[in-house]
Design a protein around this motif. Structure first.
Motif, PDB file in Angstrom:
ATOM      1  N   SER A 198      -7.569   6.479  -0.530  1.00  0.00           N
ATOM      2  CA  SER A 198      -7.966   7.402   0.367  1.00  0.00           C
ATOM      3  C   SER A 198      -7.258   8.804   0.399  1.00  0.00           C
ATOM      4  N   THR A 199      -5.922   8.694   0.309  1.00  0.00           N
ATOM      5  CA  THR A 199      -5.075   9.816   0.809  1.00  0.00           C
ATOM      6  C   THR A 199      -5.191  10.991   0.039  1.00  0.00           C
ATOM      7  N   VAL A 204      -0.807  -6.881  -4.800  1.00  0.00           N
ATOM      8  CA  VAL A 204      -0.310  -8.135  -3.789  1.00  0.00           C
ATOM      9  C   VAL A 204      -1.674  -9.084  -3.849  1.00  0.00           C
ATOM     10  N   CYS A 246      -8.269  13.226   0.442  1.00  0.00           N
ATOM     11  CA  CYS A 246      -8.793  13.620   1.963  1.00  0.00           C
ATOM     12  C   CYS A 246      -8.669  15.086   1.977  1.00  0.00           C
ATOM     13  N   ALA A 247      -8.861  15.694   3.258  1.00  0.00           N
ATOM     14  CA  ALA A 247      -8.987  17.122   3.142  1.00  0.00           C
ATOM     15  C   ALA A 247      -7.658  17.515   3.854  1.00  0.00           C
ATOM     16  N   VAL A 286       0.253   6.307   4.669  1.00  0.00           N
ATOM     17  CA  VAL A 286       0.641   5.546   5.664  1.00  0.00           C
ATOM     18  C   VAL A 286       1.971   4.685   5.193  1.00  0.00           C
ATOM     19  N   GLU A 328     -11.681   4.252   6.229  1.00  0.00           N
ATOM     20  CA  GLU A 328     -11.545   2.579   6.666  1.00  0.00           C
ATOM     21  C   GLU A 328     -12.136   2.687   8.300  1.00  0.00           C
ATOM     22  N   GLU A 335       2.518  -1.048  -4.568  1.00  0.00           N
ATOM     23  CA  GLU A 335       1.330  -0.313  -4.561  1.00  0.00           C
ATOM     24  C   GLU A 335       0.652  -0.634  -5.872  1.00  0.00           C
ATOM     25  N   LYS A 336      -0.892  -1.047  -5.748  1.00  0.00           N
ATOM     26  CA  LYS A 336      -1.382  -1.985  -7.292  1.00  0.00           C
ATOM     27  C   LYS A 336      -1.753  -0.730  -8.104  1.00  0.00           C
ATOM     28  N   GLY A 366      -6.744  17.799   7.108  1.00  0.00           N
ATOM     29  CA  GLY A 366      -6.704  18.271   8.242  1.00  0.00           C
ATOM     30  C   GLY A 366      -5.966  17.566   9.291  1.00  0.00           C
ATOM     31  N   GLY A 410     -11.198   7.915   9.294  1.00  0.00           N
ATOM     32  CA  GLY A 410     -11.212   9.314   8.818  1.00  0.00           C
ATOM     33  C   GLY A 410      -9.922  10.125   9.232  1.00  0.00           C
ATOM     34  N   HIS A 411      -9.117   9.696   9.931  1.00  0.00           N
ATOM     35  CA  HIS A 411      -7.900  10.301  10.503  1.00  0.00           C
ATOM     36  C   HIS A 411      -6.394   9.784  10.189  1.00  0.00           C
ATOM     37  N   GLY A 412      -6.335   9.199   9.058  1.00  0.00           N
ATOM     38  CA  GLY A 412      -5.143   8.447   8.918  1.00  0.00           C
ATOM     39  C   GLY A 412      -4.097   9.269   8.278  1.00  0.00           C
ATOM     40  N   PHE A 413      -4.580  10.184   7.582  1.00  0.00           N
ATOM     41  CA  PHE A 413      -3.713  11.280   7.154  1.00  0.00           C
ATOM     42  C   PHE A 413      -2.979  11.961   8.194  1.00  0.00           C
ATOM     43  N   MET A 414      -3.680  12.625   9.062  1.00  0.00           N
ATOM     44  CA  MET A 414      -2.889  13.220  10.283  1.00  0.00           C
ATOM     45  C   MET A 414      -2.008  12.309  10.914  1.00  0.00           C
ATOM     46  N   GLY A 427       0.708  -1.288  -0.059  1.00  0.00           N
ATOM     47  CA  GLY A 427       0.105  -0.047  -0.092  1.00  0.00           C
ATOM     48  C   GLY A 427       0.981   1.323   0.178  1.00  0.00           C
TER      49      GLY A 427
HETATM   50  C1  LIG Z   1     -13.319  12.736   1.849  1.00  0.00           C
HETATM   51  C2  LIG Z   1     -12.326  12.457   2.811  1.00  0.00           C
HETATM   52  C3  LIG Z   1     -11.612  13.212   3.707  1.00  0.00           C
HETATM   53  C4  LIG Z   1     -10.740  13.059   4.514  1.00  0.00           C
HETATM   54  N1  LIG Z   1     -10.255  13.831   5.528  1.00  0.00           N
HETATM   55  C5  LIG Z   1      -9.031  13.453   6.127  1.00  0.00           C
HETATM   56  C6  LIG Z   1      -8.533  14.497   7.050  1.00  0.00           C
HETATM   57  O1  LIG Z   1      -8.827  15.809   6.875  1.00  0.00           O
HETATM   58  N2  LIG Z   1      -7.430  14.218   7.779  1.00  0.00           N
HETATM   59  C7  LIG Z   1      -7.016  12.879   8.060  1.00  0.00           C
HETATM   60  O2  LIG Z   1      -6.277  12.744   8.834  1.00  0.00           O
HETATM   61  N3  LIG Z   1      -7.798  11.886   7.251  1.00  0.00           N
HETATM   62  C8  LIG Z   1      -8.728  12.320   6.368  1.00  0.00           C
HETATM   63  N4  LIG Z   1      -9.323  11.298   5.634  1.00  0.00           N
HETATM   64  C9  LIG Z   1      -8.702   9.812   6.101  1.00  0.00           C
HETATM   65  C10 LIG Z   1      -7.762   9.596   5.020  1.00  0.00           C
HETATM   66  O3  LIG Z   1      -7.872   9.733   3.598  1.00  0.00           O
HETATM   67  C11 LIG Z   1      -7.215   8.217   5.314  1.00  0.00           C
HETATM   68  O4  LIG Z   1      -7.414   7.665   6.719  1.00  0.00           O
HETATM   69  C12 LIG Z   1      -5.796   7.891   4.884  1.00  0.00           C
HETATM   70  O5  LIG Z   1      -5.570   8.342   3.629  1.00  0.00           O
HETATM   71  C13 LIG Z   1      -5.518   6.369   5.001  1.00  0.00           C
HETATM   72  O6  LIG Z   1      -4.303   6.369   4.261  1.00  0.00           O
HETATM   73  P1  LIG Z   1      -3.649   4.940   3.970  1.00  0.00           P
HETATM   74  O7  LIG Z   1      -2.326   4.976   3.323  1.00  0.00           O
HETATM   75  O8  LIG Z   1      -3.734   4.090   5.099  1.00  0.00           O
HETATM   76  O9  LIG Z   1      -4.663   4.311   3.014  1.00  0.00           O
HETATM   77  P2  LIG Z   1      -4.706   4.703   1.406  1.00  0.00           P
HETATM   78  O10 LIG Z   1      -4.477   6.050   0.884  1.00  0.00           O
HETATM   79  O11 LIG Z   1      -6.135   4.278   0.984  1.00  0.00           O
HETATM   80  O12 LIG Z   1      -3.649   4.020   0.726  1.00  0.00           O
HETATM   81  C14 LIG Z   1      -3.860   2.566   0.403  1.00  0.00           C
HETATM   82  C15 LIG Z   1      -3.146   1.990  -0.738  1.00  0.00           C
HETATM   83  O13 LIG Z   1      -2.960   0.685  -0.620  1.00  0.00           O
HETATM   84  C16 LIG Z   1      -3.454   0.163  -2.100  1.00  0.00           C
HETATM   85  N5  LIG Z   1      -3.598  -1.022  -2.179  1.00  0.00           N
HETATM   86  C17 LIG Z   1      -4.641  -1.710  -1.734  1.00  0.00           C
HETATM   87  N6  LIG Z   1      -4.680  -2.953  -1.788  1.00  0.00           N
HETATM   88  C18 LIG Z   1      -3.569  -3.311  -2.191  1.00  0.00           C
HETATM   89  C19 LIG Z   1      -2.991  -4.610  -2.731  1.00  0.00           C
HETATM   90  N7  LIG Z   1      -3.508  -5.610  -2.693  1.00  0.00           N
HETATM   91  N8  LIG Z   1      -1.826  -4.596  -3.341  1.00  0.00           N
HETATM   92  C20 LIG Z   1      -1.039  -3.438  -3.424  1.00  0.00           C
HETATM   93  N9  LIG Z   1      -1.705  -2.323  -3.146  1.00  0.00           N
HETATM   94  C21 LIG Z   1      -2.937  -2.217  -2.527  1.00  0.00           C
HETATM   95  C22 LIG Z   1      -4.302   1.163  -2.593  1.00  0.00           C
HETATM   96  O14 LIG Z   1      -4.245   1.275  -3.956  1.00  0.00           O
HETATM   97  C23 LIG Z   1      -3.993   2.442  -1.756  1.00  0.00           C
HETATM   98  O15 LIG Z   1      -3.423   3.264  -2.814  1.00  0.00           O
HETATM   99  C24 LIG Z   1     -10.303  11.637   4.856  1.00  0.00           C
HETATM  100  C25 LIG Z   1     -10.937  10.639   3.887  1.00  0.00           C
HETATM  101  C26 LIG Z   1     -11.811  11.108   3.012  1.00  0.00           C
HETATM  102  C27 LIG Z   1     -12.325  10.004   2.038  1.00  0.00           C
END
Ligand SMILES: Cc1cc2nc3c(=O)[nH]c(=O)nc-3n(C[C@H](O)[C@H](O)[C@H](O)COP(=O)(O)OP(=O)(O)OC[C@H]3O[C@@H](n4cnc5c(N)ncnc54)[C@H](O)[C@@H]3O)c2cc1C
Length: 376
Positions: free
Chosen positions: A40-41, A169, A44-45, A12, A302, A32-33, A47, A328-332, A8
């Protein structure tokens, strides 16, 4: 043989890749697929705040905020401590927010009630005629998701991390209770440790590997206006609905509000969202009905049953780590998650007791954590 394989490339996974590289954690591969940030990244907003109500969220987010500052210093990531402003229009919400503020203050997060003059200074284009109170969080802020992913990716790559973009993966190979690597098509990529940071899709990937996560992808909607000059510095929240709006580094206004969605629903656009987000924000941003909406998209939160992430090792499978369920808080949270996981992988335990309480095991053991301040 890789030392660490990360599945991923969202904020994160990329933050962890950078952290591991900085700490000299050996051979690291990130798969990364789709494209980096494409989950989600980039929806996101951006924040960032520590003004939560659970000890776990507050302590970890405070540390994450320090680390966001370091990312700005070291890599030039676009990040600002421009605050959060909770706008209250109903008397009955005031007591609740006073209580939240007491909790924040007890952890050293200095939220405070502010008057109309203050609001006008930090948010000159917010109409205060329906405001009965406002809570300000000076520690909070925002960062650019694009910049944060891209700059950490460049830094990690220059430190030797390998990135395989466009590679999905299929599963984590588990043998005799131990993760051996990941399976991509017919190939096994061997690794000493595997980290699943696959966002909402972690639940499907791990199910194929024999691990169940209590995690539901829930669609959340956001819209973006055209660019303006300075309208308001803090991220603003309409307490009545939980809607938020933030001005991006380019000057667009990015807004979200909750509309009814089922867990696991497909992320599809809905006219009712656009109507609701514009009517909600017109109370505070009276000029909004005349603005152009340039983009509208849907992404996943998630979500876990207690709105806290699932972090760290998976009981019963050695060398397998998870980092997802940020509700909803994974970016921060990404910088502190990277720090905690890097430590967990290196030494077998995290840096903080708060992170240690966030493992998958808490669901089986019934140790759910309460958080009140979740916004749409
Ligand atoms: C509208 C909206 C507003 C938001 N606002 C905020 C905010 O203000 N502040 C905040 O902290 N959070 C916010 N969030 C939440 C935040 O976007 C997520 O919690 C965060 O981006 C999660 O990051 P991640 O790296 O865990 O996941 P992702 O960004 O979803 O990354 C996971 C990656 O894994 C890849 N993947 C999946 N399966 C596989 C596989 N089998 N093989 C290889 N790759 C794979 C996907 O393609 C993806 O790129 C918001 C979300 C939304 C939708």
């Amino acid at each position: 043989m890789y030392d660490v394989v990360i599945v991923g490339g969202g904020i994160v996974g990329v933050s962890l890749a950078y952290r591991l590289a900085e700490e000299g954690a050996g051979r690291v591969l990130l798969l990364e697929k789709g494209y980096l940030g494409g989950g989600s990244t980039f929806r996101c907003a951006g924040g960032i705040r520590a003004s939560f109500t659970s000890r776990e969220h507050i302590v970890l987010m405070k540390r994450s905020i320090e680390l966001w500052g370091e990312l700005r210093e070291k890599l030039g990531v676009k990040y600002e401590r421009s605050g959060y402003l909770w706008l209250i229009s109903r008397e009955r919400d005031v007591e609740r927010f006073k209580e939240y503020s007491r909790v924040h203050n007890s952890f050293g997060v200095e939220t405070r009630f502010v008057d109309e003059d203050f609001v006008k200074r930090v948010a000159p284009y917010v109409d205060t005629s329906s405001m009965v109170a406002a809570l300000y969080d000076p520690l909070a802020g925002k960062a650019s998701p694009f910049d944060a992913v891209y700059k950490q990716f460049l830094a990690a790559r220059s430190l030797g991390v390998e990135f395989a973009v466009g590679r999905e993966v299929d599963s984590v190979r588990v043998e005799r209770g131990e993760a051996r690597g990941v399976v991509v098509g017919n190939e096994l990529i061997p690794a000493r440790s595997v980290v699943v940071a696959a966002g909402a899709e972690s639940v499907f990937l791990l199910r194929r590997s024999g691990v169940e996560l209590p995690l539901a992808p829930v669609p959340h909607h956001a819209a973006l206006t055209e660019e303006f000059g300075r309208l308001f510095d803090p991220l603003i929240i309409d307490v009545e609905t939980g809607a938020y709006a933030v001005q991006t580094f380019h000057g667009h206004v990015l807004m979200g509000v909750e509309v009814e969605e089922e867990p696991f629903a497909r992320p599809v656009v809905k006219l009712e969202f656009l109507e609701k987000v514009v009517s909600t924000w017109s109370k505070w941003l009276t000029w909004l009905p005349g603005a152009n909406i340039l983009r509208y998209w849907v992404g996943y939160y998630e979500v876990t049953p207690d709105h806290h992430p699932i972090l760290g090792p998976v009981d019963g499978v050695e060398n397998l780590y998870v980092a997802t369920g940020f509700s909803g808080h994974g970016f921060m949270m990404a910088p502190v998650v990277a720090e905690e996981l890097a430590e967990w992988i290196k030494s077998g335990k995290p840096k903080s007791e708060e992170a240690a309480r966030l493992t998958l095991a808490r669901f089986k053991e019934g140790r759910l954590i309460k958080e009140l301040a979740v916004i749409g």
